[in-house]
Scaffold this active site. Structure first.
Site, PDB file in Angstrom:
ATOM      1  N   LYS A 193       5.775 -15.635  -0.067  1.00  0.00           N
ATOM      2  CA  LYS A 193       5.588 -14.436   0.751  1.00  0.00           C
ATOM      3  C   LYS A 193       6.760 -14.303   1.718  1.00  0.00           C
ATOM      4  CE  LYS A 193       2.559 -12.470   4.316  1.00  0.00           C
ATOM      5  NZ  LYS A 193       1.349 -12.677   5.145  1.00  0.00           N
TER       6      LYS A 193
ATOM      7  N   ASP B 287       5.543  -8.962  10.705  1.00  0.00           N
ATOM      8  CA  ASP B 287       4.304  -8.273  10.352  1.00  0.00           C
ATOM      9  C   ASP B 287       3.645  -7.728  11.606  1.00  0.00           C
ATOM     10  OD1 ASP B 287       1.953  -7.335   9.291  1.00  0.00           O
ATOM     11  OD2 ASP B 287       1.037  -9.318   9.063  1.00  0.00           O
TER      12      ASP B 287
ATOM     13  N   LYS C 251      -1.671  -5.410  14.969  1.00  0.00           N
ATOM     14  CA  LYS C 251      -2.126  -6.622  15.636  1.00  0.00           C
ATOM     15  C   LYS C 251      -2.085  -6.362  17.136  1.00  0.00           C
ATOM     16  CE  LYS C 251      -0.166  -9.585  12.020  1.00  0.00           C
ATOM     17  NZ  LYS C 251      -1.384 -10.202  11.479  1.00  0.00           N
TER      18      LYS C 251
ATOM     19  N   ASP D 148       5.755 -15.109   9.396  1.00  0.00           N
ATOM     20  CA  ASP D 148       5.039 -14.599   8.233  1.00  0.00           C
ATOM     21  C   ASP D 148       5.881 -14.646   6.963  1.00  0.00           C
ATOM     22  OD1 ASP D 148       2.529 -13.859   7.431  1.00  0.00           O
ATOM     23  OD2 ASP D 148       2.881 -11.715   7.596  1.00  0.00           O
TER      24      ASP D 148
ATOM     25  N   ASP E 205      -3.073  -4.595   7.469  1.00  0.00           N
ATOM     26  CA  ASP E 205      -2.681  -5.935   7.908  1.00  0.00           C
ATOM     27  C   ASP E 205      -2.996  -6.994   6.846  1.00  0.00           C
ATOM     28  OD1 ASP E 205      -1.542  -7.750   9.625  1.00  0.00           O
ATOM     29  OD2 ASP E 205      -3.374  -8.113  10.761  1.00  0.00           O
TER      30      ASP E 205
ATOM     31  N   GLU F 214      -1.336  -7.211   4.032  1.00  0.00           N
ATOM     32  CA  GLU F 214      -0.189  -6.720   3.274  1.00  0.00           C
ATOM     33  C   GLU F 214       0.470  -7.772   2.408  1.00  0.00           C
ATOM     34  OE1 GLU F 214       1.616  -9.313   5.779  1.00  0.00           O
ATOM     35  OE2 GLU F 214       0.056  -7.909   6.350  1.00  0.00           O
TER      36      GLU F 214
ATOM     37  N   ARG G  81      -0.668 -10.043   0.430  1.00  0.00           N
ATOM     38  CA  ARG G  81      -1.188 -10.121  -0.943  1.00  0.00           C
ATOM     39  C   ARG G  81      -0.667  -8.979  -1.812  1.00  0.00           C
ATOM     40  NH1 ARG G  81      -7.151  -9.942   1.393  1.00  0.00           N
ATOM     41  NH2 ARG G  81      -5.938 -11.034   2.981  1.00  0.00           N
TER      42      ARG G  81
END
Length: 524
Positions: free
Chosen positions: A288, A293, A300, A313, A373, A375, A377
């Site tokens: 990933k 993010d 968030k 992230d 959020d 995202e 995946r």
């Protein structure tokens, strides 16, 4: 975005390399700043007894300093214990490091760092405390394990633990240590230390990438790291970076949907390793690569949102590139590895992905966006589909800072492991044990997949609140042909960064590299 690199140059290579070598002398003959001595419980005398063997000889050369440490601090050699003292003379400082019972000594722990990795880490901690420039590491006796491998594990623990994060300070500091001599290792020690240096070089690159702020570690920065790896070993690496137009041509709607709101262009990184000789195994590793993010429109916000930490992230992609760095140095034969990273940011903008949107994956499957959020995946799904199209792969591993749910379930130091089969899961778990990293098998509970059903699309991108990490793994599973390829997913949201130390850990790089070696039949 303000790119600081023009004012504060950022390198992906350490400025200083610590020289680690195998020595052949005795501890009492060595001279330098710090002597670290691994002591087994059985080497210490009873209350009425006196020192013997190596300890007695060393104690005599240090005017009773060893006896004084043992008596004053009641040092008993218990595993995990240590005691340092300044002695002056030709050896300025001595630290005794407890190793427990010699019969329990093993190269590989059932859980976490091995005994010899912890020995090296304890020596590194003492070197930092004493500001030592020179270090010797010795054992009171050789346990019944491979001496060369033991020295490699100790070097691994030492080099990994000596790391300090200071690249972004105006005055870059770092450990004072310049050289370390291992007074054990035998004829195979030098090769084992060289392997350890390769593993730590990969983990250090991972740390560099994960600790970097998002105005440094951008999608382009990840691509630059991949380019440097490829250029360092052109005989085994080929790099392809797909731009936005290339990804559009491949219909990567999930990945591009996430990237759409960012001012920074996405970079889809495909780094291919081809070992010498006949290729007997082909595998893929997907990381990933969200370099920041925000959460998107499901932003968030509030206490505990961790938005200020969302530079991490891309921890999965950092681990992937770290493993690639290690392979560039070790060059295992007979294996082909496809490293894939769908790098981008998840930001907020008028043209960005909205809750309620439906996106289309590169295989034509549709996904209803219930939460912007969730995202990671989405980007992984298109990356997993891509890597499976790179010939007939035998196995694929993905690693991602995917869910807060896994952090809650397993705490700060353990990654969740999901596997399409027991054999696939055990191969990665065994690699983690060799690396000294902690993973825990999680259930891929197929009954929970109903939570991902959408009334208007093929899938939703989130399930219910309970079992969030399992839902994420099940979502990814929908994009992997597990009848054709073995698959393992690592949810490493917590262990890529240590809140306690305020620094990146390098988690995952050594496990992934060990897994590749295992797939190549070269585990170790």
């Amino acid at each position: 975005m303000t790119d600081i690199s023009a004012w504060h140059p950022v390198s992906l290579t350490p400025k200083k390399q610590i020289n680690v070598s195998i020595g052949s002398g005795y501890p009492q003959d060595w001279s330098g700043d710090l002597l670290a001595l691994g002591v087994f419980e059985g080497d210490l005398p009873s209350k009425e007894g006196s020192l013997s063997g190596c300890l007695a000889t060393l104690d005599a050369s240090l005017d009773g300093a060893i006896e004084d440490i043992i008596q004053t601090y009641e040092f008993k050699g218990k595993e995990g214990s240590q005691q340092a003292v300044r002695v002056g003379g030709k050896i300025k400082n001595v630290v005794l490091i407890g190793l427990g019972k010699v019969e329990d000594a093993a190269l590989e722990a059932k859980w976490g760092l091995s005994l010899f990795q912890t020995l090296g880490a304890a020596a590194a901690a003492a070197a930092k405390t004493t500001k030592a420039r020179t270090l010797a590491l010795a054992l009171t006796q050789l346990p019944p394990v491979d001496e060369g491998e033991a020295s490699g594990k100790a070097a691994n623990g030492l080099l990994h633990a000596i790391y300090e994060t200071s690249r972004f300070k105006s005055s870059e500091t770092g450990p004072k240590l310049e050289s370390a001599e291992l007074l054990f290792g035998g004829k195979d020690g030098a090769a084992a230390v060289q392997r350890a240096q390769a593993f730590v070089a990969g983990a250090t690159l991972t740390r560099y990438l994960v600790e970097a702020p998002p105005n440094v570690c951008t999608p382009a920065h990840l691509a630059q790291a991949a380019e440097e790896i490829a250029e360092s070993a052109p005989d085994v690496y080929q790099l392809k970076v797909l731009e936005k137009a290339d990804c559009e041509a491949l219909k990567m709607g999930l990945y591009l949907g996430v990237a759409e709101a960012s001012a920074l262009p996405p970079k889809f990184i495909h780094l291919t390793y081809t070992g010498a000789g006949e290729i007997k195994r082909r595998v893929g590793i997907v990381g990933k690569g969200l370099t920041f993010d925000s959460g998107g429109y499901n932003i968030k916000a509030g206490a505990g949102s961790m938005i200020e930490m969302m530079k991490i992230d891309m921890g999965g992609s950092g681990a992937v590139l770290g493993a690639a760095k290690t392979l560039a140095l070790l060059k295992p034969e007979g294996i082909e590895v496809h490293f894939v990273i769908a790098a981008c940011e998840n930001m907020v903008a008028g043209g960005g992905m909205r809750p309620g949107d439906i996106l289309v994956a590169s295989n034509g499957k549709t996904v209803e966006i219930n939460n912007t959020d969730a995202e990671g995946r989405l980007t992984l799904a298109d990356a997993l589909l891509y890597v499976q199209n790179q010939g007939q792969l035998d196995a694929v591993v993905d690693i991602a800072t995917l869910t807060g749910a896994c952090m809650i379930a397993l705490g700060p130091a353990i990654a969740g492991l999901y596997g399409s089969s027991d054999a696939a899961a055990e191969a990665v778990a065994a690699a983690a044990r060799r690396a000294g990293e902690k993973v825990w098998r999680m259930p891929l509970e197929k009954a929970y997949a109903d939570a991902l059903k959408s009334p208007i699309a093929d899938y939703k991108n989130v399930g219910g609140r309970a079992g969030g990490s399992i839902h994420a793994a099940l979502f990814l599973n929908e994009f992997v042909d597990t009848e054709r390829v073995a698959w393992v997913h690592l949810d490493a949201a917590a262990p890529v960064f240590s809140d306690k130390d305020g620094s990146a850990t390098g988690f995952g790089a050594q496990t992934l590299a060990q897994w590749v070696l295992g797939e190549a039949g070269l585990a170790g």
